[in-house]
Enzyme design. Structure first.
Site, PDB file in Angstrom:
ATOM      1  N   PRO A 184     -15.392 -25.998  -4.176  1.00 16.91           N
ATOM      2  CA  PRO A 184     -15.424 -24.800  -3.493  1.00 16.91           C
ATOM      3  C   PRO A 184     -15.582 -23.643  -4.492  1.00 16.91           C
ATOM      4  CG  PRO A 184     -13.280 -25.478  -4.133  1.00 16.91           C
ATOM      5  CD  PRO A 184     -14.128 -26.606  -4.667  1.00 16.91           C
ATOM      6  N   GLU A 185     -15.975 -23.741  -5.824  1.00 17.73           N
ATOM      7  CA  GLU A 185     -15.945 -22.595  -6.450  1.00 17.73           C
ATOM      8  C   GLU A 185     -16.890 -21.360  -6.114  1.00 17.73           C
ATOM      9  OE1 GLU A 185     -15.022 -25.957  -9.472  1.00 17.73           O
ATOM     10  OE2 GLU A 185     -16.185 -25.731  -7.253  1.00 17.73           O
ATOM     11  N   VAL A 186     -17.946 -21.827  -5.637  1.00 20.82           N
ATOM     12  CA  VAL A 186     -19.148 -20.831  -5.214  1.00 20.82           C
ATOM     13  C   VAL A 186     -18.332 -19.641  -4.170  1.00 20.82           C
ATOM     14  CG1 VAL A 186     -20.218 -22.062  -3.163  1.00 20.82           C
ATOM     15  CG2 VAL A 186     -21.222 -20.320  -4.521  1.00 20.82           C
TER      16      VAL A 186
END
Length: 249
Positions: free
Chosen positions: A136-138
């Protein structure tokens, strides 16, 4: 043995279980836990009494990835610390392949970002039906940079790009289909099945297991013909592994 962030449990047959122990934070990887994991994995690899290693998480999650609370100090104004953290994270994510002993992930609950990457760094992975995987970093304005190489290697470009660009979470069955894990097992059987698998691997001749793992990860990075020649060279040497062993019928 237990410290604040990591529990070490040793079982018969040379099986060592490392349990990430920050359940209130879904075992998010802060500096302390990341360093403890690196140190414990290196120590286990150097310990002749350990023949297989299991990695799992305490509580309802395997590992939620990086501890975002530390982002407050990981800023351009503190670049030396940023570099230190990146180096430590890179070492952890790449360490699984470098170990001479098989490393098995027993995934309970969430394995997100660096936690999902940690699963991929293991040689084998079992997961419960409620396990969840994702990058989920983005969504948080950052990049799944260090774990991306392992993801592309395991699932291929199109699937990997969808996961890192969309930040989509996948369940255990889809993770199995993508090649992120080996098996989906009932939650109440997770550790038992992981220990059974580890004990099986631990029962084989040490040199043969060490060489199997080493050449596996080597040829995975080589063109086919180079990998074939690497295998030929090992084939001539592996007769020594069976010295003193009964020849199968």
């Amino acid at each position: 043995m237990t410290n604040e962030t990591l529990i070490l449990s040793k079982f018969d047959a040379g099986v060592l279980v490392l349990t990430l122990n920050r359940p209130d934070k879904l075992n998010a990887l802060n500096f302390a836990l990341t360093q403890a994991l690196v140190d414990a994995l290196k120590a286990a690899d150097a310990d002749d009494s350990v023949r297989a290693i299991i990695l799992t998480g305490a509580g309802r999650g395997f590992c939620a990835g990086a501890d975002t609370r530390e982002f407050a100090i990981l800023t351009p104004d503190n670049q030396a610390l940023v570099e230190q953290r990146a180096t430590l994270t890179t070492e952890l994510q790449g360490l699984g392949k470098c170990l001479s002993k098989p490393l098995i992930a027993a995934v309970n609950g969430y394995a997100m970002g660096g936690g999902s990457g940690l699963v991929l760094s293991c040689d084998l992975a079992l997961a419960t039906p409620d396990a969840r995987f994702g990058y989920p970093e983005v969504k948080h304005g950052i990049v799944a940079a260090i774990v991306m190489a392992g993801l592309v290697e395991h699932v291929g470009r199109k699937a990997a790009f969808e996961l890192v660009a969309c930040g989509r979470t996948v369940g255990a069955d889809e993770a199995l289909a993508l090649g992120l894990i080996n098996r989906v097992v009932p939650a109440e059987q997770l550790l038992d099945q992981a220990r059974e698998l580890a004990a099986t691997l631990a029962s084989y001749p040490v040199e043969a297991m060490r060489a199997t793992k080493q050449i596996f990860h080597e040829v995975a990075q080589l063109p086919f013909n180079e990998g074939l020649q690497r295998g030929r060279a090992l084939n001539a040497r592996m007769r020594a592994f069976r010295h003193g062993q009964e020849t199968p019928a």
